[in-house]
Design a protein around this motif. Sequence first.
Motif: not given
Length: 362
Positions: A20, A23, A40
């Motif tokens: 994460q 990301v 995104i």
Amino acid sequence: MKKVLFSAALFFTACAVSAQESVVKEAKSAKSDPVKAAQIIEPALTDPSTANDPETWKLAGDFQKSIYDDENMKLYLPGGQADTAKLYNSLAKMFEYYTKCDEVEQAKVQSGELKKPKLRKKLAKTLATVRPQLTNAGSDAYNAGNYANALKFFGLYVDAPQNPLFADEDAVKNDTLTPLIANYAALAANSLKDNAAVIKYATIGKEHKEEGYRSLMCLAEAYGKGETPDSAKWLTTIQEGVEKFPSQEYFIGNLMDYYIQKGKIDEGLAQMDAVLAAITQQRLEAGRVGGGRDDEDVLDARQHEGGQRIVDHGLIVDRQQLLAGDHRQRIKPGAGTAGQNNAFHNLCTPLFVLKKLCSYTG
């Protein structure tokens, strides 16, 4: 064996957190394309490892602001064509994400993880600047018959003064347009038959000195119909409408019907005397003031505020467009409260007739 399982769990947790975080980093690297960056970062908004970080929500809000700014800039360009659906969608998400950012940061302050909030002031300033655009978003949605979106946008505008994020924004907290926009939120909610939202926004909207009758009508409908009608609140609302807006036929008509059905003719006659006296007083005051409205053009008060281009698509300026719903048979176009002599004459004549009929009945 337990140690192995525990170690494995820690490993997978670390991997998830790392994923994460990557990301978020990827989204940051794509910020030159805010639409792509916004896509995104979406998974990071639901994963606890990143969703509990206020910076994640701020970043998501920043992407939406960039999208909004790009579309809003097109309104300044000669021949520019903005995608208003995109503009308004990013506006709503900006409010959502920045508000969530503030909530997460405040929670960390409360827990002692942070000494003080550092993002609130900037977020509040940003949202206060674009807030007037919510009225245009609601207007477009209402005129298109999309009452759910109209309620969302009008609701965001009306809710702002109570949002802790704007605690230090006096312009938002003391905004005199809030009750007016609350009327439109109540009308949208009424079209959706969302009684909870009607009650929430009409309770605010009814305080507007000129347009508040719309909210009181919606409140009366909400209390008088639905799964759990409340006759006591319905009557109180009708009586409030008679007191505040005696020239609106809806309220006196419903009240007289109530008195007749209950056999309270004397009480009804007394009420009509009071209404006629109030209308006469209103007419005298209207003659002295000479007409005019504080909110003739709602959007003028916010036009270009903070350098923000405000798009007028007609609903707020032409209020009668709001009547194309359940109230079109009850809210009479042009039946204002002050300075409109025809409205007084048209109401007083049937009232005198009704009073005479009631006296015969008594």
